[in-house]
Design an enzyme around this catalytic site. Structure first.
Site, PDB file in Angstrom:
ATOM      1  N   LYS A   1      45.195  -4.709   7.871  1.00  0.00           N
ATOM      2  CA  LYS A   1      44.867  -5.962   7.186  1.00  0.00           C
ATOM      3  C   LYS A   1      46.107  -6.852   7.154  1.00  0.00           C
ATOM      4  O   LYS A   1      47.176  -6.427   6.742  1.00  0.00           O
ATOM      5  CB  LYS A   1      44.392  -5.692   5.757  1.00  0.00           C
ATOM      6  CG  LYS A   1      44.132  -6.947   4.929  1.00  0.00           C
ATOM      7  CD  LYS A   1      43.799  -6.594   3.495  1.00  0.00           C
ATOM      8  CE  LYS A   1      43.547  -7.852   2.651  1.00  0.00           C
ATOM      9  NZ  LYS A   1      44.779  -8.676   2.495  1.00  0.00           N
TER      10      LYS A   1
ATOM     11  N   ASP B   1      42.072  -9.864  -9.571  1.00  0.00           N
ATOM     12  CA  ASP B   1      41.199 -10.122  -8.420  1.00  0.00           C
ATOM     13  C   ASP B   1      41.011  -8.826  -7.631  1.00  0.00           C
ATOM     14  O   ASP B   1      41.745  -8.539  -6.687  1.00  0.00           O
ATOM     15  CB  ASP B   1      41.795 -11.208  -7.527  1.00  0.00           C
ATOM     16  CG  ASP B   1      40.837 -11.620  -6.416  1.00  0.00           C
ATOM     17  OD1 ASP B   1      39.653 -11.213  -6.483  1.00  0.00           O
ATOM     18  OD2 ASP B   1      41.265 -12.330  -5.489  1.00  0.00           O
TER      19      ASP B   1
END
Length: 241
Positions: free
Chosen positions: A30, A158
């Site tokens: 990622k 988050d």
């Protein structure tokens, strides 16, 4: 080879980072921003200690964090992490659950993907229910609560629970290759290449033999034509002495 390819998809997150899965979905790469890289390095000691003490944690396992600086280009930051979907089962549905309803519905474009990443309101509207049994359910909720408190302690808000669903009554047209299948595929590919090389050698040898026969036949034909020509018969006879 097909089994060594990386599969790429673009995250539907606002950050727009890229994800790359390995062929067997065991690992994932990622990309991240410079700020994300700095933050992860900051919390890494606490994260490491928590994962060691909580072997059943649902948090992602990180295996490496890297920075690459291409020539005359901006540096790129990326992570190597364990994939949640490391299985030989096909994942038919994926849900990204945050426990919120605000903006938590997949767009029509997202729903049209081969394996769409759906959200909280999609989960509710489809009336999905997870049947785990009492014992597993209690352990799951307990661990989930501990993980959330840890993230809260790090002042992270988050995050989400990534849920993958495999339906046993559906076919797996895109099932990921297992290690045994990869080994078998490589063996078959090696045997096929060996057979192709052998056929190529035999074909090349046959062509050379055919060319030699053709040249020999042409030489005999020319010799016969010369013998039939009275103008050169003396020369040929003189060539014997």
């Amino acid at each position: 080879p097909r089994e060594l390819l990386f599969l790429e998809f673009i995250s539907n997150s606002k950050g727009g980072q890229f994800f790359f899965y390995t062929h067997d979905r065991q690992y994932m790469i990622k990309t991240q921003t410079k700020e994300e890289s700095k933050f992860l390095r900051k919390i890494l000691p606490a994260y490491y200690k928590y994962v060691i003490n909580e072997p059943n944690t649902l948090l992602t396992r990180y295996f490496g964090m890297h920075r690459v600086k291409p020539h005359k280009r901006q540096p790129m930051y990326f992570l190597i992490m364990g994939s949640v979907f490391y299985t030989d089962k096909h994942i038919h549905e994926v849900y990204d659950l945050k426990g919120s309803s605000r903006g938590r519905e997949a767009t029509q474009k997202e729903k049209e993907q081969p394996v769409p990443v759906l959200k909280d309101l999609d989960f509710v509207s489809k009336k999905k229910v997870l049947l785990m049994g009492k014992e597993v359910s209690e352990k799951f909720l307990h661990q989930l609560g501990k993980d959330c408190k840890f993230l809260e302690k790090l002042k992270i808000m988050d995050y989400s629970l990534l849920l993958g669903i495999h339906y046993t009554d559906r076919e797996d047209p895109d099932r990921y290759l297992t290690k045994a299948e990869i080994k078998k595929l490589r063996k078959a590919e090696k045997a096929e290449n060996k057979l192709k090389r052998r056929d190529h050698r035999e074909s090349t040898g046959a062509q050379m033999y055919s060319s030699q026969l053709h040249a020999h036949s042409a030489s005999l034909r020319n010799l016969n034509e010369v013998k039939d020509d009275p103008g050169v018969s003396v020369l040929l006879d003189c060539g014997r002495y």
